[in-house]
Design a protein around this motif. Structure first.
Motif, short mmCIF file in Angstrom:
data_model
loop_
_atom_site.label_atom_id
_atom_site.label_comp_id
_atom_site.label_asym_id
_atom_site.label_seq_id
_atom_site.Cartn_x
_atom_site.Cartn_y
_atom_site.Cartn_z
N VAL A 3 47.47 -5.38 -15.46
CA VAL A 3 48.86 -5.05 -15.75
C VAL A 3 48.90 -4.17 -16.99
O VAL A 3 48.40 -4.56 -18.05
N ASP A 4 49.46 -2.98 -16.86
CA ASP A 4 49.62 -2.08 -18.02
C ASP A 4 51.03 -2.27 -18.57
O ASP A 4 52.00 -1.82 -17.97
N GLY A 5 51.12 -2.93 -19.71
CA GLY A 5 52.43 -3.21 -20.32
C GLY A 5 52.85 -2.21 -21.37
O GLY A 5 53.83 -2.45 -22.09
N GLN A 57 46.49 3.07 -10.15
CA GLN A 57 46.65 2.17 -9.01
C GLN A 57 45.73 2.57 -7.87
O GLN A 57 45.06 1.73 -7.26
N GLU A 58 45.70 3.86 -7.58
CA GLU A 58 44.88 4.35 -6.48
C GLU A 58 43.40 4.13 -6.75
O GLU A 58 42.63 3.78 -5.85
N LEU A 117 44.14 -5.11 -7.98
CA LEU A 117 45.57 -4.79 -7.96
C LEU A 117 46.02 -4.31 -9.32
O LEU A 117 45.48 -4.70 -10.36
N TYR A 118 47.05 -3.46 -9.33
CA TYR A 118 47.50 -2.83 -10.58
C TYR A 118 49.02 -2.84 -10.64
O TYR A 118 49.68 -2.49 -9.67
N ILE A 119 49.54 -3.23 -11.77
CA ILE A 119 50.98 -3.22 -12.01
C ILE A 119 51.28 -2.34 -13.22
O ILE A 119 50.67 -2.50 -14.28
N MET A 146 61.85 -6.67 -18.29
CA MET A 146 60.59 -6.16 -17.73
C MET A 146 60.80 -5.58 -16.34
O MET A 146 61.44 -6.19 -15.50
N MET A 147 60.25 -4.38 -16.16
CA MET A 147 60.37 -3.63 -14.91
C MET A 147 58.99 -3.40 -14.35
O MET A 147 58.22 -2.60 -14.90
N ALA A 148 58.64 -4.08 -13.28
CA ALA A 148 57.30 -3.99 -12.71
C ALA A 148 57.28 -3.08 -11.49
O ALA A 148 58.19 -3.11 -10.67
N GLY A 149 56.23 -2.28 -11.40
CA GLY A 149 56.03 -1.43 -10.24
C GLY A 149 54.62 -1.57 -9.72
O GLY A 149 53.69 -1.83 -10.50
N GLY A 150 54.44 -1.41 -8.42
CA GLY A 150 53.10 -1.53 -7.86
C GLY A 150 53.07 -2.47 -6.67
O GLY A 150 54.08 -2.65 -5.98
#
Length: 475
Positions: free
Chosen positions: A105-107, A119-120, A128-130, A147-151
């Motif tokens: 997770v990159d915060g 991510q790719e 897995l990557y967020i 917090m806004m998570a994508g992935g």
């Protein structure tokens, strides 16, 4: 060795406070920082924590290997390091140790395109990557951020119990969500910061009008912002504007601190990224772009000082300040803030449509209602609007905001005239009004632009009365 629920790499202020927040909610945390001094400082600070139990939930690893060994499978690693090359370097060190199912997770405030690339890369390994946008500053990190998570949704599912426990909440609902696929999390956070730039500049422009047109002192300005904050459009930025303006200068023991602060604004880049994204996706996010350029103008302090002695301006007297004039300024501020939100949400909508991220704007607005810098009472209405009209292309077209801006526009225009007459630059409030008028213009001047382009460059044009592409040999 005791295993921990989550690992954090990076013990800056944000990393430290998130570790304390997570531990306070009952989760075990292992932390690591490549700098021995950072590890030692955090270890020392833990001893000062009032609750021994809190310290017992946090392990400070002395090496990356020790850090990784302390995490259960699948390992969850939260990166809280500076955006850019430091993130890539750290992921490079982790790659050989990651296995299928591990979550990174990159915060930090990473660029969304970097997030998509990472991510790719990790997806090829089964990891897995967020990309996690975290808003609220160091106080939010400690007591409840937005917090806004994508992935990958599966990765978010693993993190959801932790995220929901540490996030800010609004009416009992955690202000965190999986906002979309790909780079959606960091994109939404980037646009949040762009809106933040715009609203901060609007607040600063209102202060400048009160200071330079009405000649109010900082105490009066603080009271005005405090009064506005009690109204239906109160916000965190309005609240702290009042706080900052009322802060005394403890160094000189006289006057307001804000009067002693050099008028040179700095920036870290997320505002500029928002402008670049607006250009990429073809969206006129003018309040954000003008806010960025306003900071650039502010940075040219020496040139401004010189120009102030050379370039002429109008001779204007102090304007009369009363309840009606301050109401006009308030209405101009509120109308401009509405446009800033509208442009930000429109940019998110366009990006998610082009990238197929699946972002729901009502979900974004819900996440922003507490914990983040742009939180405001207005977001309740925005949530209601997008819940009722999920396909609404622009907030300005909803019945509520149509009526509101109709009520505000006379004062909005009155304030614009006043600022022009008194030579007070209000780039974002002016841009907001210009956007409003441009957006409601049925036939623009672009017909002449296309004619000019065809005249000098044979760029062609389309006609209003028939289909096809045309070129004229202009004479």
């Amino acid at each position: 060795m005791e295993q921990r629920k989550i690992g954090i790499i990076g013990l800056g202020v944000m990393g430290q406070n998130l570790a304390l927040n997570i531990a306070e909610k009952g989760f075990g945390v292992t932390v690591f920082d490549p700098w021995e001094e950072a590890r030692a400082a955090f270890g020392t600070s833990l001893k000062k924590e009032a609750e021994a139990e809190l310290s017992s939930r946090i392990m400070v690893a002395d090496s990356l290997d020790t850090f990784l060994s302390a995490l259960p499978s699948p390992r969850v690693i939260l990166l809280m390091v500076k955006a850019g090359e430091p993130v890539d370097e750290l992921i490079g060190k982790l790659k050989s140790t990651l296995v299928s199912g591990d979550v990174v997770v990159d915060g930090g405030n990473s660029h969304y395109e970097d997030t998509i690339r990472r991510q790719e890369e990790l997806q090829k390994m089964g990891a897995l990557y967020i990309g996690l946008g975290v808003s609220g500053g160091y106080e939010g990190a400690r007591h409840g951020p937005s917090m806004m998570a994508g992935g990958d949704p599966a990765a978010y599912a693993l993190m959801k119990p932790v995220f929901e426990s540490i996030a800010a909440s609004y009416d009992g609902v955690p202000c965190c969500a999986h906002v979309g696929l790909g780079g959606a999390g960091h994109f939404v956070k980037m646009v949040h910061n762009g809106i933040e730039y715009a609203i901060m500049q609007i607040v600063a422009e209102a202060y400048m009008v009160m200071r330079d047109v009405y000649h109010l002192d900082t105490t009066w300005c603080s009271r005005v912002f405090a009064d506005w904050n009690e109204g239906p459009f109160g916000s965190y930025l309005m609240e702290i504007a009042s706080t900052v303006l009322s802060q005394p200068d403890d160094l000189n023991k006289s006057g307001s601190l804000v009067e002693a602060i050099l008028d040179v604004a700095e920036q870290k880049g997320t505002g500029r990224w928002s402008v670049e994204a607006a250009l990429k996706y073809g969206m006129p996010s003018t309040t954000i772009s003008e806010a960025v350029f306003a900071r650039t103008m502010a940075s040219q302090k020496n040139q401004r000082v010189k120009a102030s002695k050379i370039l002429p301006g109008p001779d204007s007297k102090t304007a009369v300040v009363d309840s009606m004039s301050l109401k006009a300024l308030r209405d101009a501020v509120f109308a401009s803030v509405i446009v800033a939100y509208a442009q930000g949400f429109a940019l998110i909508r366009e990006a998610t449509e082009q990238e197929e991220w699946g972002v729901r704007l009502s979900e974004v607005a819900k996440v922003w209602r507490s914990g983040c810098i742009v939180r405001s009472k207005l977001l309740d209405t925005i949530v209601t609007t997008f819940d009722a009209e999920p396909d609404l292309i622009n907030l300005l077209l909803s019945d509520f905001f149509v009526g509101l801006l109709a009520d505000y526009q006379e004062d909005w225009r009155k304030n614009a005239r006043l600022c022009a007459e008194h030579a007070v630059a209000t780039p974002v409030m002016s841009a907001a009004l210009t956007y409003y008028d441009g957006y409601r213009t049925e036939r623009s001047s672009a017909n002449l632009l296309q004619g000019l382009r065809d005249c000098f460059g044979a760029h062609t044009y389309r006609r209003t009365d028939c289909d096809g592409i045309f070129h004229t040999e202009w004479k």
